[in-house]
Write an enzyme that holds these catalytic residues in place. Sequence first.
Site, PDB file in Angstrom:
ATOM      1  N   THR A 118       5.883   9.285  -4.186  1.00  0.00           N
ATOM      2  CA  THR A 118       7.086   9.494  -3.361  1.00  0.00           C
ATOM      3  C   THR A 118       8.308   9.415  -4.262  1.00  0.00           C
ATOM      4  OG1 THR A 118       5.958   8.525  -1.490  1.00  0.00           O
ATOM      5  CG2 THR A 118       8.360   8.622  -1.373  1.00  0.00           C
ATOM      6  N   GLU A 147      -2.829   3.277   4.008  1.00  0.00           N
ATOM      7  CA  GLU A 147      -3.806   2.366   3.422  1.00  0.00           C
ATOM      8  C   GLU A 147      -4.778   1.936   4.517  1.00  0.00           C
ATOM      9  OE1 GLU A 147      -2.295  -0.881   1.108  1.00  0.00           O
ATOM     10  OE2 GLU A 147      -0.793   0.415   0.227  1.00  0.00           O
ATOM     11  N   GLY A 247       5.654  -6.433  16.845  1.00  0.00           N
ATOM     12  CA  GLY A 247       4.996  -7.422  15.998  1.00  0.00           C
ATOM     13  C   GLY A 247       5.988  -8.178  15.148  1.00  0.00           C
ATOM     14  N   CYS A 254       5.157   1.181   1.218  1.00  0.00           N
ATOM     15  CA  CYS A 254       5.873   2.432   1.516  1.00  0.00           C
ATOM     16  C   CYS A 254       7.118   2.250   2.367  1.00  0.00           C
ATOM     17  CB  CYS A 254       4.924   3.415   2.191  1.00  0.00           C
ATOM     18  SG  CYS A 254       3.663   4.023   1.076  1.00  0.00           S
ATOM     19  N   LYS A 257      10.121   0.284   0.820  1.00  0.00           N
ATOM     20  CA  LYS A 257      10.614   0.988  -0.365  1.00  0.00           C
ATOM     21  C   LYS A 257      11.285   2.313   0.018  1.00  0.00           C
ATOM     22  CE  LYS A 257       7.227   3.149  -2.713  1.00  0.00           C
ATOM     23  NZ  LYS A 257       7.421   4.589  -2.875  1.00  0.00           N
TER      24      LYS A 257
HETATM   25  C1  UDX Z   1       2.625   4.409   5.631  1.00  0.00           C
HETATM   26  C2  UDX Z   1       2.614   5.772   6.363  1.00  0.00           C
HETATM   27  O1  UDX Z   1       2.040   5.599   7.665  1.00  0.00           O
HETATM   28  C3  UDX Z   1       1.839   6.794   5.548  1.00  0.00           C
HETATM   29  O2  UDX Z   1       1.897   8.066   6.193  1.00  0.00           O
HETATM   30  C4  UDX Z   1       2.513   6.875   4.172  1.00  0.00           C
HETATM   31  O3  UDX Z   1       1.971   7.812   3.377  1.00  0.00           O
HETATM   32  C5  UDX Z   1       2.459   5.513   3.493  1.00  0.00           C
HETATM   33  O4  UDX Z   1       3.162   4.582   4.336  1.00  0.00           O
HETATM   34  P1  UDX Z   1       0.957   2.372   5.303  1.00  0.00           P
HETATM   35  O5  UDX Z   1       2.052   1.730   4.532  1.00  0.00           O
HETATM   36  O6  UDX Z   1      -0.419   2.372   4.725  1.00  0.00           O
HETATM   37  O7  UDX Z   1       1.292   3.916   5.582  1.00  0.00           O
HETATM   38  O8  UDX Z   1       0.891   1.636   6.696  1.00  0.00           O
HETATM   39  P2  UDX Z   1       1.157   1.968   8.236  1.00  0.00           P
HETATM   40  O9  UDX Z   1      -0.144   2.044   8.948  1.00  0.00           O
HETATM   41  O10 UDX Z   1       2.076   3.085   8.417  1.00  0.00           O
HETATM   42  O11 UDX Z   1       1.879   0.596   8.671  1.00  0.00           O
HETATM   43  C6  UDX Z   1       3.066   0.153   8.017  1.00  0.00           C
HETATM   44  C7  UDX Z   1       3.520  -1.167   8.571  1.00  0.00           C
HETATM   45  O12 UDX Z   1       3.987  -1.037   9.908  1.00  0.00           O
HETATM   46  C8  UDX Z   1       2.467  -2.263   8.616  1.00  0.00           C
HETATM   47  O13 UDX Z   1       3.046  -3.485   8.222  1.00  0.00           O
HETATM   48  C9  UDX Z   1       2.050  -2.307  10.076  1.00  0.00           C
HETATM   49  O14 UDX Z   1       1.540  -3.562  10.477  1.00  0.00           O
HETATM   50  C10 UDX Z   1       3.370  -2.008  10.748  1.00  0.00           C
HETATM   51  N1  UDX Z   1       3.242  -1.433  12.094  1.00  0.00           N
HETATM   52  C11 UDX Z   1       2.668  -0.206  12.268  1.00  0.00           C
HETATM   53  C12 UDX Z   1       3.759  -2.114  13.200  1.00  0.00           C
HETATM   54  O15 UDX Z   1       4.300  -3.224  13.081  1.00  0.00           O
HETATM   55  N2  UDX Z   1       3.677  -1.525  14.438  1.00  0.00           N
HETATM   56  C13 UDX Z   1       3.109  -0.309  14.642  1.00  0.00           C
HETATM   57  O16 UDX Z   1       3.085   0.160  15.790  1.00  0.00           O
HETATM   58  C14 UDX Z   1       2.586   0.380  13.519  1.00  0.00           C
END
Ligand code: UDX
Length: 423
Positions: A118, A147, A247, A254, A257
């Site tokens: 990114t 992830e 939550g 990601c 950052k």
């Molecule tokens: C994210 C993007 O979803 C992905 O497309 C990108 O390429 C990388 O960044 P990721 O960081 O793996 O992916 O996690 P994601 O499942 O998106 O969750 C991010 C954070 O949000 C986590 O801490 C999760 O617990 C939180 N979250 C997610 C919530 O608190 N509530 C939700 O409804 C969804």
Amino acid sequence: MKIAVIGSGYVGLPTACGLASFGNNVVCIDNDPQKLTTLQSGIIPLYEEGLQELYETVKDKLTFTGDISSVKDAELIILAVGTPMSDDGSANLEYIFQATKDIKPYLQKDAIVATKSTVPIGTNDEIENIINRPDIAVISMPEFLREGYALYDFFNPDRIIIGTDNISVYNKIRDLYSSHIPAEKIIRTNRHSAELIKYASNAFLATKIQFINEISDLCEQVDADVSDVAAGMGMDTRIGRKFLNAGIGYGGSCFPKDTNALKYMADKHGVNLGLVSSTIKGNHDRRFNIANRVNKYISDIEGKARVAVLGLAFKNGTDDIRYSPAIDIIKNINHNPIYAYDPRAMDNARKELGPNVIFTETLKDCISDADIIAILTEWSDFKALEKESFAKKTLILDYRNILDEPTMRSKPNVIYKRIGQKI
Ligand code: UDX
């Protein structure tokens, strides 16, 4: 196609294994000797659902090396190195530019360099300037892998963005995917748009989470229930139910950052992204607010409380603790000891947390005899609490709203609290 992937992390490894499973020969290049030794011995050094198993089936098409000159055989070179956050919030591009300089002398004629890391808008222009060869195409191909679900996302992407003005290069990359991915999911944009799609997507999702967390705070004051509110909102197909789980705030490598980097970029261009700025601040404050809540509950207990925390990873399905709200919350709980358990992230958390945290072997050991149990990561493993009985009064703080409410409320000795319900 012969492909080189630079960087063997959470993006590089699933991408390399996925492309190898399409029949391509892939060389993974990484400069971390310890990681390479592990990879060369056939072990994937990070936890990602199904990745070790996929690797076993494609290993004859994959090689791991520290030798950057191995890019010389590659028609496509994928840059998948980290772009961590700098102190000022901008993306640190040191690794991406170093990788570009490293590959430059070895690029074969007409090779394509695709950036999956990114990177801020205009970075691929700089990569092109560094390489400075008219036959080499530099394209932006942002990754959207989550992830814990990286392989699912690789094989079932919502979209593949190919940022280039060069139609023949676009066609080559489209052909790489089109036998496995529906054609309508592959789109071409210019390079800057591709770069921005990634930031805008992550900032939007982060804002959606922050929005529901703010609504959740309001629910707690007015005796509404955020789970019902999210369900009702989500039934509107224009809104959608995904990413409306209230939550403890978002974490990971990601969202924190990328929201900061987007704000930094917009500031530089004199554009006010007020919504994103507010999301960044609100999400940051939330983890400290949650820690204070736990501190308050601890101080309400007479005598010495036994405090258990379930979850250390920034979310379920990963061993990653980068910017994990759970880690910051634990650091701000004023108690000694704190018992902690996570199905995957304990090795990483041990390096981060102080001696007041006792990591238990099992979930049962962690919650045994606890006065307070705080659930901080949405692991389905923690649903085991629904089957537990509690011999003494136990306060369960379900800060991810993952347990079945009627079951938990019916349990003797349990005081069950969820996020986004009247406190
Ligand atoms: C994210 C993007 O979803 C992905 O497309 C990108 O390429 C990388 O960044 P990721 O960081 O793996 O992916 O996690 P994601 O499942 O998106 O969750 C991010 C954070 O949000 C986590 O801490 C999760 O617990 C939180 N979250 C997610 C919530 O608190 N509530 C939700 O409804 C969804």
